[in-house]
Design a protein around this motif. Structure first.
Motif, PDB file in Angstrom:
ATOM      1  N   LEU A 198      52.707  43.349  47.277  1.00  0.00           N
ATOM      2  CA  LEU A 198      51.498  42.715  47.779  1.00  0.00           C
ATOM      3  C   LEU A 198      50.592  43.663  48.542  1.00  0.00           C
ATOM      4  N   ASN A 199      49.318  43.687  48.149  1.00  0.00           N
ATOM      5  CA  ASN A 199      48.261  44.255  48.965  1.00  0.00           C
ATOM      6  C   ASN A 199      47.792  43.173  49.936  1.00  0.00           C
ATOM      7  N   VAL A 200      46.665  43.412  50.584  1.00  0.00           N
ATOM      8  CA  VAL A 200      46.097  42.409  51.484  1.00  0.00           C
ATOM      9  C   VAL A 200      44.825  41.847  50.864  1.00  0.00           C
ATOM     10  N   GLY A 201      44.848  40.577  50.544  1.00  0.00           N
ATOM     11  CA  GLY A 201      43.694  39.915  49.947  1.00  0.00           C
ATOM     12  C   GLY A 201      44.005  38.451  49.706  1.00  0.00           C
ATOM     13  N   ASP A 202      42.980  37.621  49.691  1.00  0.00           N
ATOM     14  CA  ASP A 202      43.191  36.183  49.511  1.00  0.00           C
ATOM     15  C   ASP A 202      43.799  35.844  48.159  1.00  0.00           C
ATOM     16  N   GLU A 203      43.594  36.686  47.151  1.00  0.00           N
ATOM     17  CA  GLU A 203      44.178  36.390  45.841  1.00  0.00           C
ATOM     18  C   GLU A 203      45.700  36.373  45.888  1.00  0.00           C
ATOM     19  N   TYR A 204      46.278  37.119  46.827  1.00  0.00           N
ATOM     20  CA  TYR A 204      47.736  37.159  46.944  1.00  0.00           C
ATOM     21  C   TYR A 204      48.294  35.885  47.573  1.00  0.00           C
ATOM     22  N   LEU A 205      47.385  35.035  48.029  1.00  0.00           N
ATOM     23  CA  LEU A 205      47.761  33.720  48.539  1.00  0.00           C
ATOM     24  C   LEU A 205      47.362  32.614  47.567  1.00  0.00           C
ATOM     25  N   SER A 247      42.381  32.710  44.487  1.00  0.00           N
ATOM     26  CA  SER A 247      41.473  33.251  43.481  1.00  0.00           C
ATOM     27  C   SER A 247      41.230  32.214  42.390  1.00  0.00           C
ATOM     28  N   LYS A 248      39.984  32.059  41.969  1.00  0.00           N
ATOM     29  CA  LYS A 248      39.668  31.128  40.884  1.00  0.00           C
ATOM     30  C   LYS A 248      40.298  31.592  39.573  1.00  0.00           C
ATOM     31  N   LYS A 249      40.339  32.900  39.373  1.00  0.00           N
ATOM     32  CA  LYS A 249      40.902  33.429  38.138  1.00  0.00           C
ATOM     33  C   LYS A 249      42.411  33.275  38.119  1.00  0.00           C
ATOM     34  N   PHE A 250      43.064  33.495  39.273  1.00  0.00           N
ATOM     35  CA  PHE A 250      44.526  33.398  39.362  1.00  0.00           C
ATOM     36  C   PHE A 250      44.906  32.464  40.513  1.00  0.00           C
ATOM     37  N   PRO A 251      44.846  31.147  40.282  1.00  0.00           N
ATOM     38  CA  PRO A 251      45.202  30.202  41.353  1.00  0.00           C
ATOM     39  C   PRO A 251      46.672  30.286  41.759  1.00  0.00           C
ATOM     40  N   ILE A 252      47.503  30.853  40.881  1.00  0.00           N
ATOM     41  CA  ILE A 252      48.905  31.116  41.228  1.00  0.00           C
ATOM     42  C   ILE A 252      49.142  32.615  41.087  1.00  0.00           C
ATOM     43  N   TYR A 276      56.674  39.297  32.291  1.00  0.00           N
ATOM     44  CA  TYR A 276      55.336  39.868  32.140  1.00  0.00           C
ATOM     45  C   TYR A 276      54.295  38.771  32.369  1.00  0.00           C
ATOM     46  N   PRO A 277      53.088  39.118  32.863  1.00  0.00           N
ATOM     47  CA  PRO A 277      52.079  38.084  33.116  1.00  0.00           C
ATOM     48  C   PRO A 277      51.664  37.351  31.841  1.00  0.00           C
ATOM     49  N   GLY A 278      51.489  36.048  31.961  1.00  0.00           N
ATOM     50  CA  GLY A 278      50.945  35.290  30.829  1.00  0.00           C
ATOM     51  C   GLY A 278      49.468  35.563  30.659  1.00  0.00           C
ATOM     52  N   LYS A 335      53.895  31.768  32.658  1.00  0.00           N
ATOM     53  CA  LYS A 335      52.837  30.851  32.231  1.00  0.00           C
ATOM     54  C   LYS A 335      52.006  30.281  33.366  1.00  0.00           C
ATOM     55  N   ASP A 336      52.533  30.281  34.599  1.00  0.00           N
ATOM     56  CA  ASP A 336      51.855  29.591  35.691  1.00  0.00           C
ATOM     57  C   ASP A 336      50.815  30.422  36.425  1.00  0.00           C
ATOM     58  N   GLY A 337      50.715  31.695  36.152  1.00  0.00           N
ATOM     59  CA  GLY A 337      49.755  32.526  36.860  1.00  0.00           C
ATOM     60  C   GLY A 337      49.990  33.993  36.592  1.00  0.00           C
ATOM     61  N   PHE A 338      49.553  34.819  37.540  1.00  0.00           N
ATOM     62  CA  PHE A 338      49.658  36.264  37.360  1.00  0.00           C
ATOM     63  C   PHE A 338      50.954  36.768  37.992  1.00  0.00           C
ATOM     64  N   MET A 339      51.777  37.435  37.206  1.00  0.00           N
ATOM     65  CA  MET A 339      53.026  38.027  37.689  1.00  0.00           C
ATOM     66  C   MET A 339      52.741  39.456  38.137  1.00  0.00           C
ATOM     67  N   HIS A 340      52.847  39.713  39.445  1.00  0.00           N
ATOM     68  CA  HIS A 340      52.485  41.018  39.992  1.00  0.00           C
ATOM     69  C   HIS A 340      53.678  41.730  40.636  1.00  0.00           C
ATOM     70  N   ALA A 341      54.866  41.116  40.629  1.00  0.00           N
ATOM     71  CA  ALA A 341      56.048  41.730  41.240  1.00  0.00           C
ATOM     72  C   ALA A 341      56.476  42.962  40.449  1.00  0.00           C
ATOM     73  N   LYS A 342      57.079  43.924  41.161  1.00  0.00           N
ATOM     74  CA  LYS A 342      57.567  45.158  40.531  1.00  0.00           C
ATOM     75  C   LYS A 342      59.043  45.311  40.897  1.00  0.00           C
ATOM     76  N   ILE A 343      59.913  44.775  40.047  1.00  0.00           N
ATOM     77  CA  ILE A 343      61.337  44.693  40.364  1.00  0.00           C
ATOM     78  C   ILE A 343      62.166  45.097  39.151  1.00  0.00           C
ATOM     79  N   VAL A 344      63.280  45.776  39.408  1.00  0.00           N
ATOM     80  CA  VAL A 344      64.293  46.045  38.393  1.00  0.00           C
ATOM     81  C   VAL A 344      65.631  45.576  38.953  1.00  0.00           C
TER      82      VAL A 344
END
Length: 509
Positions: free
Chosen positions: A259-266, A269-274, A391-393, A422-431
């Motif tokens: 996570l960076n700092v920005g409202d989209e991470y909460l 965002s209209k583009k990525f509500p999740i 991966y992000p949908g 399917k529910d939004g943008f997947m931004h996690a970086k995990i192995v």
């Protein structure tokens, strides 16, 4: 900064006057450009050829220069020039970083470890340290933070409880609601006497305005821009970004992750509500390395990466090294960047995934692997290992999204399972490997993170947090749609062509 801008304007003005003079007195400007343009293209192509880059990168640049010569020249000037010129400067930085680590390692700070790990974990810690990773640390607790609400709540709580210092570093920091809330918390602590250092990337946070940063400066917060893009060195720094996300409070609590700092991470965002993301809270001895990485970047960005400057940080105020006695497992911090001679994070992840006996689960928003990573995943799946990619949908970049999907075919054919969130943008970086070893951090599974960006990951061995990561994965798979080989074959010819085109230039992304 202002002097550099004036110098640039002066150079551009002189160049414009010379071109006008040539156009009117000696040779028409159009003729001059007609002569110089093919020479420029041939010159760039020759330089790329003799640099002995990877065949994929060389071919990609040639295609761009042939098909889109104008855009190709511009892209090359910004992103394509060889590391050597930039590395000449970065090499001096890396030498000082190494010296900093050696001096720091000479301080005991009660960091001796008596690890009790199984044979596989012990072997991985030793090899990854040889690859450039930090020493493994026991007496460290970690907590998985899922999504923005959990992450920012924990970070704000830690900031409010700070007594000596707060170190904060982000690639993207926005001046929106959450960005303002954290900034105001930092201002309150600075007013109370806490030392605050605020480091942000010059490209990722380029929208930060003076009127947002000025209140921090007025209360004594050190506000530092990492490699500004408004400088004479723009063409040398724009392609090497600091993608790390680090928060350290009093040397006892730290945070890193996706996570960076920005409202989209909460999810605002209209583009990525999740917005699905993961972060990590760290307490204990592993913070020793996390603190060192922040200070390296901070001293570099302030041009104070020297023995006279860093001596003031060599004490327990910044490295208290307070171990958590009841902690289970161990943590190893790994960092890499363009100043490194080798790709430490990429090599560490390859070694971790290569040790898999049962499963390899990967979450990444961008998937542009090098050939070694692609081959390892294919061979692992063919040998019976449960390989899954989350991966992000819906991606945030058409170019990187289509380039990523161009790698799906060989993986699906080998038996790799690919899940589209399917529910939004997947931004996690995990192995996650064998439910026993996991890495979480800032690095995507792509060439840029492996070779060009300053990145950081935390490798967790036999920790309870590894099981929490597994539980999150299982829930995410339920919230995803599996992409089958049969369904993927049905995509349109236009999409296949677009994927192929993006695949060709993917080494440049």
């Amino acid at each position: 900064m202002k002097n550099r801008v004036v110098q640039l304007l002066f150079v551009f003005t002189i160049a414009a006057i010379m071109l006008i003079f040539l156009n009117k007195t000696i040779i028409p400007l159009s003729t001059l450009i007609g002569l110089l343009w093919p020479i420029t293209l041939i010159g760039i192509a020759f330089v790329i050829f003799i640099e002995n880059r990877s065949p994929q990168s060389t071919l990609a640049w040639f295609l761009v220069l042939i098909i889109l010569p104008g855009i190709g020249v511009f892209m090359y000037l910004l992103f394509g020039r060889s590391h050597w010129r930039r590395r000449k400067h970065l090499h001096r930085s890396e030498e000082r970083r190494v010296l900093f680590r050696e001096i720091l390692a000479g301080k005991s700070f009660d960091l001796e470890n008596s690890l009790s790990l199984n044979e596989r974990s012990t072997y991985l810690t030793q090899v990854i340290q040889k690859f450039g990773g930090g020493p493994v640390a026991n007496e460290t607790t970690t907590k998985l933070l899922t999504n923005g609400d959990e992450t920012f709540t924990e970070i704000l709580r830690a900031i409010e409880n700070a007594t000596h210092h707060i170190h904060i570093q982000y690639y993207i920091y926005r001046s929106d609601e959450i960005g303002t809330e954290i900034r105001d918390a930092l201002i309150r602590k600075a007013k109370s006497g806490v030392i605050v250092r605020f480091l942000y990337d010059g490209l990722g946070s380029n929208k930060l305005k003076k009127n947002f940063l000025q209140p921090m400066k007025e209360v004594g917060i050190e506000v530092i821009e990492f490699d500004s893009i408004l400088s004479p060195w723009l063409l040398e720094t724009v392609n090497y970004r600091n993608h790390r996300k680090i928060v350290i409070v009093d040397g006892t609590i730290g945070f890193t992750g996706g996570l960076n700092v920005g409202d989209e991470y909460l999810g605002r965002s209209k583009k990525f509500p999740i917005w699905r993301d993961s972060h990590l809270k760290i307490e204990g001895k592993a913070l020793f390395k996390l603190q060192a990485i922040f200070l390296e970047d901070y001293l570099y960005a302030t041009s104070r990466l020297n023995t006279e400057s860093w001596n003031q940080y060599m004490d327990r105020a910044y490295f208290p090294a307070q171990g958590i006695q009841q902690a289970e497992g161990a943590v190893q911090i790994v960092a890499s960047g363009p100043s490194s001679d080798d790709t430490s994070i990429r090599n560490a992840l390859l070694k971790i995934m290569g040790s898999a006996k049962k499963s390899i689960w990967i979450a990444t928003p961008y998937f542009i692997p090098d050939q070694e990573t692609l081959t390892l995943l294919r061979l692992s799946a063919l040998s019976g290992v449960d390989v899954r990619i989350l991966y992000p949908g819906k991606g945030d970049s058409i170019i990187s999204d289509q380039a990523s999907q161009s790698y799906f075919t060989p993986l699906l054919k080998a038996g790799v399972s690919i899940y589209s969130y399917k529910d939004g943008f997947m931004h996690a970086k995990i192995v996650l490997v064998d439910d026993e070893v996991a890495s979480i951090g800032t690095a995507n599974m792509d060439i840029r993170s492996f070779e060009l960006n300053y990145e950081i990951i935390a490798v967790l061995y036999e920790s309870k947090t590894v099981l929490d990561i597994k539980n999150d994965f299982e829930q995410d798979f339920k919230d995803s749609i599996e992409i089958t080989w049969a369904a993927f074959q049905k995509r349109s010819i236009q999409k296949r062509i677009l994927e192929s085109l993006m695949r060709l230039i993917s080494p440049l992304l």
